[in-house]
Design a protein around this motif. Structure first.
Motif, PDB file in Angstrom:
ATOM      1  N   PHE A 178     -19.942  13.114 -15.817  1.00  7.51           N
ATOM      2  CA  PHE A 178     -18.786  12.577 -15.102  1.00  7.51           C
ATOM      3  C   PHE A 178     -18.212  11.389 -15.872  1.00  7.51           C
ATOM      4  N   GLU A 179     -16.896  11.419 -16.101  1.00  7.19           N
ATOM      5  CA  GLU A 179     -16.210  10.312 -16.773  1.00  7.19           C
ATOM      6  C   GLU A 179     -14.914  10.009 -16.040  1.00  7.19           C
ATOM      7  N   MET A 180     -14.561   8.741 -15.993  1.00  2.00           N
ATOM      8  CA  MET A 180     -13.305   8.352 -15.371  1.00  2.00           C
ATOM      9  C   MET A 180     -12.768   7.078 -16.024  1.00  2.00           C
ATOM     10  N   ARG A 181     -11.480   7.086 -16.258  1.00  2.00           N
ATOM     11  CA  ARG A 181     -10.804   5.912 -16.780  1.00  2.00           C
ATOM     12  C   ARG A 181      -9.582   5.622 -15.921  1.00  2.00           C
ATOM     13  N   MET A 182      -9.493   4.398 -15.432  1.00  2.00           N
ATOM     14  CA  MET A 182      -8.328   3.959 -14.683  1.00  2.00           C
ATOM     15  C   MET A 182      -7.734   2.745 -15.373  1.00  2.00           C
ATOM     16  N   GLU A 183      -6.403   2.705 -15.450  1.00  2.00           N
ATOM     17  CA  GLU A 183      -5.732   1.540 -16.018  1.00  2.00           C
ATOM     18  C   GLU A 183      -4.423   1.294 -15.291  1.00  2.00           C
ATOM     19  N   VAL A 184      -4.206   0.062 -14.914  1.00  2.00           N
ATOM     20  CA  VAL A 184      -2.959  -0.333 -14.272  1.00  2.00           C
ATOM     21  C   VAL A 184      -1.855  -0.325 -15.317  1.00  2.00           C
ATOM     22  N   THR A 185      -0.712   0.220 -14.963  1.00  2.00           N
ATOM     23  CA  THR A 185       0.415   0.288 -15.891  1.00  2.00           C
ATOM     24  C   THR A 185       1.536  -0.693 -15.540  1.00  2.00           C
ATOM     25  N   LYS A 186       1.575  -1.117 -14.257  1.00  2.00           N
ATOM     26  CA  LYS A 186       2.642  -2.040 -13.855  1.00  2.00           C
ATOM     27  C   LYS A 186       2.220  -2.766 -12.582  1.00  2.00           C
ATOM     28  N   VAL A 187       2.518  -4.063 -12.522  1.00  2.00           N
ATOM     29  CA  VAL A 187       2.220  -4.866 -11.333  1.00  2.00           C
ATOM     30  C   VAL A 187       3.454  -5.673 -10.953  1.00  2.00           C
ATOM     31  N   ALA A 188       3.840  -5.592  -9.697  1.00  2.00           N
ATOM     32  CA  ALA A 188       4.916  -6.425  -9.155  1.00  2.00           C
ATOM     33  C   ALA A 188       4.314  -7.268  -8.034  1.00  2.00           C
ATOM     34  N   LEU A 189       4.293  -8.594  -8.220  1.00  7.49           N
ATOM     35  CA  LEU A 189       3.727  -9.480  -7.216  1.00  7.49           C
ATOM     36  C   LEU A 189       4.824 -10.040  -6.320  1.00  7.49           C
ATOM     37  N   ASP A 190       4.554 -10.058  -5.024  1.00 11.79           N
ATOM     38  CA  ASP A 190       5.478 -10.573  -4.007  1.00 11.79           C
ATOM     39  C   ASP A 190       6.855  -9.920  -4.070  1.00 11.79           C
ATOM     40  N   PRO A 191       6.945  -8.601  -4.215  1.00 16.09           N
ATOM     41  CA  PRO A 191       8.250  -7.933  -4.219  1.00 16.09           C
ATOM     42  C   PRO A 191       8.739  -7.723  -2.786  1.00 16.09           C
ATOM     43  N   ALA A 192       9.995  -7.394  -2.641  1.00 13.11           N
ATOM     44  CA  ALA A 192      10.529  -7.010  -1.334  1.00 13.11           C
ATOM     45  C   ALA A 192      10.102  -5.567  -1.054  1.00 13.11           C
ATOM     46  N   ILE A 193       9.390  -5.338   0.050  1.00 14.53           N
ATOM     47  CA  ILE A 193       8.921  -4.006   0.421  1.00 14.53           C
ATOM     48  C   ILE A 193       9.406  -3.697   1.830  1.00 14.53           C
ATOM     49  N   ASP A 194      10.218  -2.664   1.947  1.00 14.68           N
ATOM     50  CA  ASP A 194      10.742  -2.261   3.251  1.00 14.68           C
ATOM     51  C   ASP A 194       9.613  -1.693   4.114  1.00 14.68           C
ATOM     52  N   ASP A 195       9.614  -2.027   5.397  1.00 10.32           N
ATOM     53  CA  ASP A 195       8.584  -1.520   6.311  1.00 10.32           C
ATOM     54  C   ASP A 195       8.602   0.001   6.421  1.00 10.32           C
ATOM     55  N   LYS A 196       9.736   0.616   6.107  1.00  8.58           N
ATOM     56  CA  LYS A 196       9.839   2.069   6.187  1.00  8.58           C
ATOM     57  C   LYS A 196       8.893   2.766   5.206  1.00  8.58           C
ATOM     58  N   ILE A 197       8.504   2.043   4.162  1.00 13.26           N
ATOM     59  CA  ILE A 197       7.575   2.606   3.174  1.00 13.26           C
ATOM     60  C   ILE A 197       6.292   3.080   3.857  1.00 13.26           C
ATOM     61  N   PHE A 198       5.888   2.398   4.933  1.00 11.78           N
ATOM     62  CA  PHE A 198       4.603   2.664   5.571  1.00 11.78           C
ATOM     63  C   PHE A 198       4.719   3.604   6.777  1.00 11.78           C
ATOM     64  N   GLU A 199       5.889   4.137   7.011  1.00 10.65           N
ATOM     65  CA  GLU A 199       6.059   5.084   8.112  1.00 10.65           C
ATOM     66  C   GLU A 199       5.447   6.438   7.746  1.00 10.65           C
ATOM     67  N   ILE A 200       4.877   7.121   8.745  1.00  9.92           N
ATOM     68  CA  ILE A 200       4.304   8.445   8.523  1.00  9.92           C
ATOM     69  C   ILE A 200       5.442   9.443   8.356  1.00  9.92           C
ATOM     70  N   PRO A 201       5.524  10.135   7.225  1.00 12.22           N
ATOM     71  CA  PRO A 201       6.620  11.090   7.021  1.00 12.22           C
ATOM     72  C   PRO A 201       6.508  12.289   7.947  1.00 12.22           C
ATOM     73  N   LYS A 202       7.639  12.914   8.200  1.00 15.76           N
ATOM     74  CA  LYS A 202       7.663  14.092   9.070  1.00 15.76           C
ATOM     75  C   LYS A 202       7.295  15.349   8.277  1.00 15.76           C
ATOM     76  N   GLY A 203       6.945  16.392   9.010  1.00 11.68           N
ATOM     77  CA  GLY A 203       6.680  17.681   8.381  1.00 11.68           C
ATOM     78  C   GLY A 203       5.225  17.952   8.070  1.00 11.68           C
ATOM     79  N   PHE A 204       4.325  17.017   8.440  1.00 15.85           N
ATOM     80  CA  PHE A 204       2.895  17.209   8.162  1.00 15.85           C
ATOM     81  C   PHE A 204       2.157  17.640   9.424  1.00 15.85           C
TER      82      PHE A 204
END
Length: 290
Positions: free
Chosen positions: A239-265
């Motif tokens: 078993f092998e795994m490599r993870m690397e962060v490619t971009k970080v945005a600190l304290d950005p504006a995030i709309d609450d809608k991002i966390f809504e459960i999408p329809k159709g599931f």
């Protein structure tokens, strides 16, 4: 005496300033990539390794691109891979986790509470303990202790100068496993944030295992003083795994809608999914025990 006093206050002030430089982030968007190689010729029902990682029951691998949105009590992880798309939405205030999967034209999901996850972990611990007792070694069920070895080596990841650390754990057979970790001491996330951004595998396991060990069951990530920007895992079973962060945005504006459960599931409670996840955690093991 005055000179000594001045030096003391200067040193104290420098030390306090140094510690104050590490920022605790309230909002962030973290993008990363993960590559996983699964063991060859592994038995589909075989026990996992010391970190709880197994393969899909055959050779192969996968790559994924992952995005984590973090805002206060809400966390969303979105992962895209060849196996499909996975979304995990964690509502810490209401203590609820929703896991959604898009694969082979189907949209399915389940939600769980902290009580559900605690019961699931207890069942899995009981199964591991039973296996340990069958092997005349009840300590088999215990998680390995992690030792952090710091290094002076550094490298740039996503614009941050990251330090290297090695997490060492000992297997039941006495062998030493090592996980290489790259982290930035510049900032950290508050308690409850998925370890390593939960970017390894898109967070499938958050609804199943919690975050006591970190992404993909990596023991010791919670001992890293900063934010993990990458890690490299190699295990004797292949078993092998490599993870690397490619971009970080600190304290950005995030709309609450991002966390809504999408329809159709087609979303069901976890207790109705026990046929898939409750029998010894087979589905979880087959998913690499994210």
């Amino acid at each position: 005496m005055k000179r000594l006093s001045a030096l003391f206050f200067l040193f104290t002030g420098y030390t306090i300033t140094g510690f104050a430089q590490q920022k605790t982030v309230e909002r962030a968007i973290v993008e990363s990539k993960t590559a996983i190689t699964f063991p060859q010729n592994i038995n589909r029902n075989a026990d996992s390794d010391e970190d709880g990682n197994t393969g899909f029951g055959g050779a192969g691998g996968m790559e994924s691109k992952n995005t984590v949105y973090f805002k206060g009590d809400m966390i969303k992880t979105y992962s895209v891979s060849d196996f499909g798309n996975t979304t995990v939405i964690i509502d810490k205030k209401n203590k609820k986790t929703t896991t959604l999967t898009e694969a082979m034209g189907r949209k399915t999901g389940f939600y769980s509470t902290e009580e559900d996850e605690a019961a699931m972990r207890q069942r899995m611990d009981s199964i591991r303990q039973a296996r340990g007792q069958q092997a005349n070694n009840p300590n088999n069920s215990k998680a390995p202790e992690a030792e952090i070895i710091n290094s002076n080596e550094t490298k740039k990841i996503a614009g941050y100068t990251c330090k290297k650390a090695i997490i060492q754990t000992k297997t039941r057979q006495g062998a030493i496993n090592e996980t290489i970790v790259w982290y930035t001491p510049d900032f950290k996330m508050p308690p409850g944030y998925p370890m390593a951004g939960n970017t390894g595998g898109g967070g499938f396991g958050r609804g199943m295992r919690g975050q006591s060990g970190g992404g993909f069951g990596i023991t010791g990530l919670d001992k890293i003083d900063g934010f993990v920007m990458g890690y490299e895992v190699k295990r004797p079973n292949g078993f092998e795994m490599r993870m690397e962060v490619t971009k970080v945005a600190l304290d950005p504006a995030i709309d609450d809608k991002i966390f809504e459960i999408p329809k159709g599931f087609d979303i069901k409670p976890l207790k109705e999914m026990r046929g898939q996840f409750g029998q010894g955690g087979r589905a979880t093991r087959n998913a690499g025990n994210n």
